[in-house]
Design a protein around this motif. Structure first.
Motif, mmCIF file in Angstrom:
data_model
loop_
_atom_site.group_PDB
_atom_site.id
_atom_site.type_symbol
_atom_site.label_atom_id
_atom_site.label_comp_id
_atom_site.label_asym_id
_atom_site.label_seq_id
_atom_site.Cartn_x
_atom_site.Cartn_y
_atom_site.Cartn_z
ATOM 1 N N THR A 100 -82.772 -5.088 22.511
ATOM 2 C CA THR A 100 -83.877 -5.191 23.854
ATOM 3 C C THR A 100 -85.187 -5.043 23.480
ATOM 4 O O THR A 100 -85.989 -5.817 23.773
ATOM 5 C CB THR A 100 -83.463 -4.514 25.017
ATOM 6 N N GLU A 113 -69.238 -15.773 27.208
ATOM 7 C CA GLU A 113 -69.157 -17.317 26.783
ATOM 8 C C GLU A 113 -67.782 -17.650 26.385
ATOM 9 O O GLU A 113 -67.134 -16.834 25.826
ATOM 10 C CB GLU A 113 -70.127 -17.485 25.706
ATOM 11 N N TRP A 128 -80.996 -11.421 35.620
ATOM 12 C CA TRP A 128 -80.434 -12.253 34.512
ATOM 13 C C TRP A 128 -81.529 -13.124 33.686
ATOM 14 O O TRP A 128 -81.346 -13.014 32.697
ATOM 15 C CB TRP A 128 -79.375 -13.345 35.139
ATOM 16 N N ASN A 129 -82.175 -13.503 34.192
ATOM 17 C CA ASN A 129 -83.410 -14.414 33.833
ATOM 18 C C ASN A 129 -84.121 -13.625 32.906
ATOM 19 O O ASN A 129 -84.261 -13.691 31.541
ATOM 20 C CB ASN A 129 -84.303 -15.084 34.708
ATOM 21 N N GLY A 157 -81.826 -11.632 30.090
ATOM 22 C CA GLY A 157 -81.649 -12.771 29.148
ATOM 23 C C GLY A 157 -82.686 -13.222 28.324
ATOM 24 O O GLY A 157 -82.710 -13.411 27.113
ATOM 25 N N GLY A 158 -83.841 -13.001 28.986
ATOM 26 C CA GLY A 158 -85.130 -13.580 28.039
ATOM 27 C C GLY A 158 -85.553 -12.727 27.115
ATOM 28 O O GLY A 158 -86.058 -12.964 26.086
ATOM 29 N N ASN A 172 -83.318 -10.371 25.465
ATOM 30 C CA ASN A 172 -82.421 -9.940 24.818
ATOM 31 C C ASN A 172 -81.508 -11.183 24.593
ATOM 32 O O ASN A 172 -80.607 -11.581 25.247
ATOM 33 C CB ASN A 172 -81.415 -8.844 24.988
ATOM 34 N N PRO A 173 -81.810 -11.864 23.420
ATOM 35 C CA PRO A 173 -81.037 -13.083 23.026
ATOM 36 C C PRO A 173 -79.526 -13.015 22.841
ATOM 37 O O PRO A 173 -78.809 -13.985 23.305
ATOM 38 C CB PRO A 173 -81.553 -13.355 21.557
ATOM 39 N N LYS A 179 -78.096 -13.065 26.373
ATOM 40 C CA LYS A 179 -78.178 -14.533 26.994
ATOM 41 C C LYS A 179 -77.102 -15.260 26.263
ATOM 42 O O LYS A 179 -76.506 -16.264 26.955
ATOM 43 C CB LYS A 179 -79.564 -14.911 26.496
ATOM 44 N N LYS A 180 -76.777 -15.141 25.017
ATOM 45 C CA LYS A 180 -75.982 -15.991 24.245
ATOM 46 C C LYS A 180 -74.585 -15.875 24.476
ATOM 47 O O LYS A 180 -73.645 -16.879 24.447
ATOM 48 C CB LYS A 180 -76.423 -15.903 22.579
ATOM 49 N N GLN A 185 -71.973 -16.369 30.291
ATOM 50 C CA GLN A 185 -72.231 -17.573 30.878
ATOM 51 C C GLN A 185 -72.306 -17.466 32.452
ATOM 52 O O GLN A 185 -71.161 -16.702 32.838
ATOM 53 C CB GLN A 185 -71.213 -18.659 30.289
#
Lengths: 320, 256
Positions: free
Chosen positions: A151, B113, B185-186, B189-190, B192-193, B196-197, B200
């Motif tokens: 992070t 996911e 979440w946005n 997720g923005g 920490n890739p 985010k990946k 879902q």
């Protein structure tokens, strides 16, 4: 004829009322079969106070607290009293209480046990041979630490760690799996003496982009940490520790359990077991889900690391 | 007589202002650093010359315990708390925050996911989320009401102190799902890739009213209420910084 109809109607109403009464009684009986929860303490450690209070507030069932006072033999009647209350679940705090709860429920595996506040729970084999035991690990899972590391430093991919096989082999295995799951590589190097720490670090340095300090008694000494914090700055490498002290002593980041959340987490688990049919064997031992993240901004500045503002907002405390 | 007059003139006011308590509880906030929040808000209150002492709380239990001990003058609380305790505590909503022109947000249900979990088949699955009060199952059913028969009370909920912890628990597969705000979440997720990946979204709640600024009837005067409201709506560097910490754009008078 009309009188007969009235009689039948009245009978129907009475039967209907009886049926409703029976259903309500059965429902109440079902709810009341969830007996009281026994909270078993190893001793009067002040660290248990908050988890116990939070657990009691969270479960909404009757609870009774029992205290081993440091010894299984301190009160010979304790076991009898505990079982006389017909507990629906035992919440055991500390290693002694967890061990005793396992022992006492060996023949009573219908009573679930949740343990907490046990350092290095793996040493005690709590889960072996019984299916009624679950718990909360006192250590932050390595995966949580690596996720937090990414992070703050999304480009970190190779994490170095020094450990002793005697104390941390199992933890390193767990950490390696966690790193792999996250698409990272953990590069471990064992030592068997504290004074080999600096040598091991220099061996690892060319192959890593971040370094993880373990709470391993061979590794985590004041001398080693003192030396390391200087090297992390000199080598401009992100160093992360497992305790708050690590960041206070100068490492950039530390991730440790939010001990204030353990009681709440145990309460959630108890409700899931008692009300939602979840079995302890399905849970195993959960990591502590609440985290306390400490960032040392001063160290970040020294290694020219710009911290994303959104990442910084996830920290629960910041050293300026 | 002269001495008495002088002493009366200089006698300390019986109603000299002591600090009014301002309690904050906002588990869905992105801001985890409550020490920093306290510093910024205190700076704002000092700049506005308001004798108010600000105290944020991470845990509902601590928050409620302090309210019982000493009734605060002001509260910043989630809407579910306002609805449950409005009458009992005499809560009087004063201001509501706006973000992008809206006073609502949504929560997103996330699963791993490639998972085949959906809102429908989450029965007996563990869901990590921040607390939503004693009626959380009913509230969940209400805000996720897309099919009346969804048995949210059979979810196995694990409460976490903040959304970041819920997302981490899911990313590490310690739970089957996580229920977090769209904003968190946005944001997370923005930054920490991997998070985010590896997750879902599968469902979104109905709009949830954002937390609001309230006072407790009888705890503060109308003048004190107006002073705080005015200071918050006044655009100063400190009030703007406060809003940034809450991730809001402006305040609006509360109307039901």
């Amino acid at each position: 004829m009309i009188r007969g109809k009235l009689t039948l109607t009245s009978l129907g109403i009475v039967l209907l009322l009886l049926a409703v009464l029976c259903c309500k009684t059965a429902q109440a009986a079902g709810e009341s079969t969830i007996g009281p929860i026994a909270i078993l303490l190893s001793d009067s450690e002040s660290a248990y106070i908050t988890p116990v209070d939070d657990f009691i507030a969270g479960v909404e069932f009757t609870t009774t607290v029992y205290n081993l006072n440091g010894s299984i033999n301190s009160d010979p009647s304790l076991k009898k009293n505990l079982f006389a209350a017909r507990p629906s679940l035992i919440f055991a705090l500390g290693a002694k209480a967890a061990f005793v709860a396992k022992l006492w429920t060996e023949e009573r595996q219908d009573i679930p046990v949740i343990f907490a506040m046990v350092l290095n729970w793996q040493r005690y084999n709590f889960l072996d041979g019984q299916k009624n035991i679950t718990g909360i690990a006192m250590e932050t899972p390595p995966g949580s630490q690596f996720l937090t590391l990414t992070t703050f430093s999304p480009e970190s991919k190779r994490i170095g760690v020094i450990y002793s096989k005697e104390h941390s082999k199992h933890f390193i295995d767990q950490a390696t799996d966690a790193a792999k799951m996250l698409g990272l590589e953990l590069i471990p190097l064992p030592i068997d003496q504290s004074q080999n720490f600096s040598w091991a670090y220099k061996q690892l340095l060319p192959t890593i982009d971040s370094f993880w300090v373990l709470n391993d008694p061979i590794v985590y000494t004041l001398n080693n940490i003192d030396w390391l914090k200087t090297r992390c700055i000199k080598d401009r490498i992100l160093c992360i520790g497992q305790t708050e002290n690590a960041a206070k002593l100068g490492l950039l980041l530390s991730v440790n359990p939010d001990y204030n959340n353990i009681g709440s987490q145990a309460a959630s688990m108890a409700k899931n077991i008692l009300l939602r049919g979840q079995k302890p064997v399905e849970i195993g031992v959960m990591g502590s889900l609440g985290t306390h993240i400490l960032v040392n901004k001063s160290t970040a500045a020294k290694i020219d690391m710009k911290i994303n503002e959104n990442a910084l907002a996830t920290a629960t405390a910041v050293i300026e | 007589m002269l001495l008495i007059s002088i002493s009366v003139f200089y006698a300390p006011s019986a109603s000299a202002e002591s600090a009014i308590e301002f309690y904050y509880f906002n588990p869905d906030s992105f801001q985890s650093n409550l020490d920093q929040l306290k510093k910024e808000v205190s700076r704002f209150l000092i700049a506005a010359e308001l004798p108010i002492s600000f105290q944020p709380f991470a845990k509902l239990r601590d928050f409620e315990r302090e309210i019982q001990k000493k009734s605060p003058g002001f509260l910043f609380i989630p809407d579910w708390y306002l609805q449950i305790h409005r009458r009992e505590l005499g809560l009087q909503p004063l201001l509501k925050p706006l973000r992008n022109g809206s006073n609502t947000y949504t929560k997103i249900l996330l699963v791993p996911e490639h998972s085949n979990l959906t809102l429908i088949n989450l029965v007996k699955k563990t869901v990590a989320m921040t607390p939503m009060g004693p009626n959380s199952e009913q509230l969940l059913a209400d805000i996720l009401l897309q099919q009346p028969l969804i048995a949210t009370d059979s979810w196995r909920v694990i409460n976490t102190p903040k959304d970041y912890d819920a997302l981490m628990a899911l990313a590490l597969r310690q739970v089957d799902a996580a229920f977090v705000t769209d904003d968190n979440w946005n944001k997370i997720g923005g930054i920490n890739p991997h998070i985010k990946k590896s997750l879902q979204p599968v469902a979104e709640s109905l709009p949830i009213t954002m937390p609001s600024l309230c006072s407790i009837s009888g705890s503060v005067s109308k003048m004190q209420q107006d002073k705080l409201v005015h200071a918050l709506r006044n655009t100063t560097r400190e009030s703007v910084q406060f809003m940034e910490m809450l991730h809001i754009d402006t305040w609006k008078t509360y109307t039901d």
